[in-house]
Design an enzyme around this catalytic site. Structure first.
Site, PDB file in Angstrom:
ATOM      1  N   ASP A 119       6.140 -13.460  -5.391  1.00  0.00           N
ATOM      2  CA  ASP A 119       4.958 -13.513  -4.545  1.00  0.00           C
ATOM      3  C   ASP A 119       5.345 -13.391  -3.078  1.00  0.00           C
ATOM      4  OD1 ASP A 119       2.278 -13.628  -4.082  1.00  0.00           O
ATOM      5  OD2 ASP A 119       2.083 -15.793  -4.322  1.00  0.00           O
ATOM      6  N   GLY A 120       4.484 -12.737  -2.324  1.00  0.00           N
ATOM      7  CA  GLY A 120       4.667 -12.680  -0.874  1.00  0.00           C
ATOM      8  C   GLY A 120       4.882 -11.294  -0.305  1.00  0.00           C
ATOM      9  N   GLY A 140       2.713  -8.878   0.221  1.00  0.00           N
ATOM     10  CA  GLY A 140       1.652  -8.522   1.156  1.00  0.00           C
ATOM     11  C   GLY A 140       1.840  -9.215   2.493  1.00  0.00           C
ATOM     12  N   HIS A 147       5.299  -4.051  -1.016  1.00  0.00           N
ATOM     13  CA  HIS A 147       5.642  -3.901  -2.432  1.00  0.00           C
ATOM     14  C   HIS A 147       6.931  -3.095  -2.593  1.00  0.00           C
ATOM     15  CE1 HIS A 147       2.110  -5.966  -3.616  1.00  0.00           C
ATOM     16  NE2 HIS A 147       1.258  -5.041  -3.198  1.00  0.00           N
ATOM     17  N   SER A 199      -0.141  -9.108 -12.765  1.00  0.00           N
ATOM     18  CA  SER A 199      -0.922  -9.963 -13.656  1.00  0.00           C
ATOM     19  C   SER A 199      -2.175  -9.236 -14.139  1.00  0.00           C
ATOM     20  CB  SER A 199      -1.323 -11.263 -12.956  1.00  0.00           C
ATOM     21  OG  SER A 199      -2.377 -11.017 -12.049  1.00  0.00           O
ATOM     22  N   ASN A 202      -4.484  -8.854 -11.345  1.00  0.00           N
ATOM     23  CA  ASN A 202      -4.163  -7.965 -10.218  1.00  0.00           C
ATOM     24  C   ASN A 202      -4.925  -6.642 -10.246  1.00  0.00           C
ATOM     25  OD1 ASN A 202      -0.655  -8.972 -10.043  1.00  0.00           O
ATOM     26  ND2 ASN A 202      -2.399  -9.681  -8.829  1.00  0.00           N
ATOM     27  N   ILE A 248       1.404 -22.020 -11.231  1.00  0.00           N
ATOM     28  CA  ILE A 248       1.962 -21.141 -12.259  1.00  0.00           C
ATOM     29  C   ILE A 248       1.205 -19.807 -12.290  1.00  0.00           C
ATOM     30  CG2 ILE A 248       2.490 -20.968 -14.744  1.00  0.00           C
ATOM     31  CD1 ILE A 248       3.902 -23.335 -13.647  1.00  0.00           C
TER      32      ILE A 248
HETATM   33  C1  IPE Z   1       3.294 -10.159  -5.150  1.00  0.00           C
HETATM   34  O1  IPE Z   1       3.041 -10.096  -3.794  1.00  0.00           O
HETATM   35  C2  IPE Z   1       3.339  -8.800  -5.809  1.00  0.00           C
HETATM   36  C3  IPE Z   1       2.257  -8.494  -6.776  1.00  0.00           C
HETATM   37  C4  IPE Z   1       1.300  -9.289  -7.144  1.00  0.00           C
HETATM   38  C5  IPE Z   1       2.284  -7.161  -7.359  1.00  0.00           C
HETATM   39  P1  IPE Z   1       1.553 -10.223  -3.241  1.00  0.00           P
HETATM   40  O2  IPE Z   1       0.982  -8.851  -3.210  1.00  0.00           O
HETATM   41  O3  IPE Z   1       0.794 -11.211  -4.048  1.00  0.00           O
HETATM   42  O4  IPE Z   1       1.812 -10.744  -1.773  1.00  0.00           O
HETATM   43  P2  IPE Z   1       0.901 -11.755  -0.934  1.00  0.00           P
HETATM   44  O5  IPE Z   1       0.682 -12.980  -1.768  1.00  0.00           O
HETATM   45  O6  IPE Z   1      -0.367 -11.048  -0.622  1.00  0.00           O
HETATM   46  O7  IPE Z   1       1.723 -12.033   0.275  1.00  0.00           O
HETATM   47 MG    MG Z   2       0.254 -13.180  -3.800  1.00  0.00          MG
END
Ligand code: IPE
Ligand code: MG
Length: 245
Positions: A2-3, A5, A19, A47, A50, A177
């Site tokens: 995660d993270g 974005g 990504h 997920s 998503n 989770i």
């Molecule tokens: C995780 O990063 C990657 C995927 C879900 C594909 P995010 O896209 O959730 O990044 P944030 O949470 O917005 O920073």
């Molecule tokens: Mg995220």
């Protein structure tokens, strides 16, 4: 993982760039696990929820996914990695689904490490499909309802042939989770970090492993039982790796 974005937003770049940076961190993580002799790595790549993200972002992720399948699979095979995918295939469309199947077929005999990619995966959906499979077996007379126990459910969820995960790592600062391996994580050690996924490095992974190694895993028993100073009634203890974990 995660993270991605937020990593991009901090640099005033589009999320897709985050990504892409996340994909580099995936390679780093795989390298680390191979070097350390870790036998199973499961990555939550996408997920089932998503799919609801903006079309542009989903499109960028699919392109990245397809690119990785084209570029990385041969190398993973050469390094003895068995690749598999858990989650729903159909929503990805034929081109990606075909590549997934081909990657699994190519690497199915490899034993050095099992790399499971959770894609369009949801833990609740995983448990629901196990329940559906059991219901079908009962309806067809191949099983009796009283035979449905933890082992029967556990044998029908994803990754049933692997030991339950020892360690769960979540980057990005959130303490949840988020519908990952709900059944499989029952006795997994959870580890969270504020570090964003693209910022992953070997030091951070080592920190997680060191922390994991310092924890006492009792699997519902007492310390004395776990250390062998007191007898354990193994039949009643949870988890198949009760005496080795
Ligand atoms: C995780 O990063 C990657 C995927 C879900 C594909 P995010 O896209 O959730 O990044 P944030 O949470 O917005 O920073
Ligand atoms: Mg995220």
């Amino acid at each position: 993982m995660d993270g991605n974005g937020r990593w991009a937003a901090r640099r005033n770049r589009p999320r897709a760039i985050g990504h892409r940076a996340g994909a580099r961190a995936v390679n780093l993580c795989i390298d680390f696990c191979l070097e350390r002799g870790i036998s199973a790595l499961t990555l939550f790549a996408f997920s089932s929820e998503n799919w609801g993200r903006p079309e542009e972002e989903v499109g960028a992720l699919m392109k990245l996914f397809m690119g990785a399948l084209e570029r990385e699979v041969d190398e993973l095979h050469r390094r003895g990695v068995q690749v598999r995918f858990i989650g729903e295939r159909a929503p990805f469309g034929e081109a990606i689904a075909k590549r997934m199947l081909a990657a699994e077929a190519l690497t199915s005999g490899n034993t050095r490490m099992t790399l499971s990619i959770a894609a369009s995966y949801g833990g609740r959906q995983d448990i629901a499909q196990a329940a559906r499979a059991l219901a079908l077996e009962v309806a067809e007379g191949r099983m009796r309802p009283e035979e449905i126990d933890e082992a029967a459910v556990g044998a029908r969820v994803a990754l049933a042939d692997l030991p339950p995960p020892d360690l769960f790592i979540r980057t990005g600062g959130d303490l949840r989770i988020s519908n990952f391996l709900l059944w499989q994580l029952a006795y997994t050690e959870l580890w969270f970090t504020d570090r964003l996924w693209p910022e992953l490095d070997a030091d951070l992974l080592q920190q997680a492993i060191d922390d994991f190694a310092s924890r006492e895993r009792r699997f519902g028993l007492t310390s004395a039982q776990r250390s062998g100073e007191a007898p354990a009634i193994v039949d009643k203890a949870p988890g198949p790796d009760i005496m080795s974990g």
